[in-house]
Design a protein around this motif. Structure first.
Motif, short mmCIF file in Angstrom:
data_model
loop_
_atom_site.label_atom_id
_atom_site.label_comp_id
_atom_site.label_asym_id
_atom_site.label_seq_id
_atom_site.Cartn_x
_atom_site.Cartn_y
_atom_site.Cartn_z
N THR A 112 0.84 -1.20 0.00
CA THR A 112 0.00 0.00 0.00
C THR A 112 0.87 1.24 0.00
O THR A 112 1.91 1.27 0.66
N ARG A 115 -1.27 8.76 0.00
CA ARG A 115 -1.02 10.18 -0.26
C ARG A 115 -2.29 10.95 0.04
O ARG A 115 -3.38 10.37 0.12
N ILE A 122 -5.77 9.02 -0.39
CA ILE A 122 -5.84 8.19 -1.59
C ILE A 122 -4.89 7.03 -1.36
O ILE A 122 -3.71 7.23 -1.07
N ASN A 124 -3.07 3.61 -2.82
CA ASN A 124 -2.66 2.87 -4.01
C ASN A 124 -2.29 1.47 -3.54
O ASN A 124 -1.32 1.28 -2.82
N ARG A 126 -1.11 -2.33 -4.41
CA ARG A 126 -0.43 -3.18 -5.41
C ARG A 126 -0.54 -4.61 -4.93
O ARG A 126 -0.13 -4.91 -3.81
N GLN A 143 -10.71 -3.13 -2.54
CA GLN A 143 -11.08 -1.73 -2.38
C GLN A 143 -12.07 -1.55 -1.23
O GLN A 143 -11.87 -0.71 -0.36
N ARG A 160 -10.24 7.73 -2.26
CA ARG A 160 -10.20 6.75 -3.34
C ARG A 160 -9.27 5.61 -2.96
O ARG A 160 -8.30 5.80 -2.23
N VAL A 161 -9.56 4.45 -3.53
CA VAL A 161 -8.68 3.29 -3.38
C VAL A 161 -8.38 2.78 -4.79
O VAL A 161 -9.26 2.28 -5.47
N LEU A 162 -7.16 2.96 -5.23
CA LEU A 162 -6.74 2.54 -6.56
C LEU A 162 -6.03 1.19 -6.42
O LEU A 162 -5.18 1.02 -5.55
N VAL A 163 -6.37 0.26 -7.28
CA VAL A 163 -5.80 -1.08 -7.21
C VAL A 163 -5.01 -1.36 -8.48
O VAL A 163 -5.48 -1.08 -9.59
N GLN A 164 -3.82 -1.90 -8.30
CA GLN A 164 -3.00 -2.33 -9.42
C GLN A 164 -2.61 -3.77 -9.17
O GLN A 164 -1.94 -4.07 -8.18
N THR A 166 -0.24 -6.46 -10.16
CA THR A 166 1.05 -6.41 -10.83
C THR A 166 1.40 -7.70 -11.55
O THR A 166 1.96 -7.65 -12.63
#
Length: 184
Positions: A112, A115, A122, A124, A126, A143, A160-164, A166
């Motif tokens: 995680t 920011r 927010i 991020n 991974r 999320q 926001r919760v952004l998911v990547q 990988t």
């Protein structure tokens, strides 16, 4: 800037300062009588001295360049408490999110980053997932679960919760901390 970048910038500044001073001295030392005809066509001495002075000034600027230390308030979130403000470090939020996210069924690895946003934090995320898992459903679950867990435990709004996702994790190794329940 890390220490290597600072070292390179310091070396560059010293070399530029030496070269700038040398160019100014060379420009000032050229005899005017010898170059008088050349100076009427193009002012080499003036150009040389100006270029050298500008280079030396830039070198001096970078030689004394200091990055301001990071403000600890930037790497934390302020929450109001009953008896005063509570400061929660981003690292604490990262640890909580990683703990909750790594418990999800099908997650092999979870990281995680945090920011500040306009209306909250927010996140991020991974993730490495195990093979033969519905990646979109797992990402939506991550999320929802991480956002609600952090908002419940810290009372910090998550914007926001952004998911990547990988890559695929190794499905052959035992996943004691990830799989909760029966394994297929």
């Amino acid at each position: 800037m890390n220490w290597f970048d600072r070292l390179l910038l310091f070396i560059l500044s010293i070399v530029s300062l030496i070269l700038g001073v040398a160019v100014v001295l060379v420009g000032a030392a050229v005899p005017v009588g010898w170059a008088q005809m050349e100076l009427t066509r193009q002012p080499y001495n003036d150009v040389t001295m100006v270029v050298g002075a500008v280079t030396a000034l830039i070198a001096i600027r970078f030689l004394f360049f200091r990055r301001k230390p990071r403000d600890p308030k930037v790497d934390s979130v302020l929450v109001t408490g009953d008896h005063g403000p509570i400061r929660i470090a981003h690292q604490t939020i990262v640890q909580l999110a990683n703990r909750k996210g790594s418990q999800l069924r099908g997650v092999s690895s979870f990281e995680t980053a945090v920011r500040h946003g306009q209306g909250g934090l927010i996140l991020n995320l991974r993730m490495q997932v195990l093979p033969d898992i519905d990646i979109a459903a797992l990402a939506r679950e991550a999320q929802t679960v991480v956002k609600s867990y952090l908002e419940e435990t810290t009372h910090v709004p998550i914007e926001r919760v952004l998911v990547q996702v990988t890559e695929l994790g190794d499905g052959n190794r035992p996943m004691n901390r990830v799989w909760s329940g029966t394994s297929a």
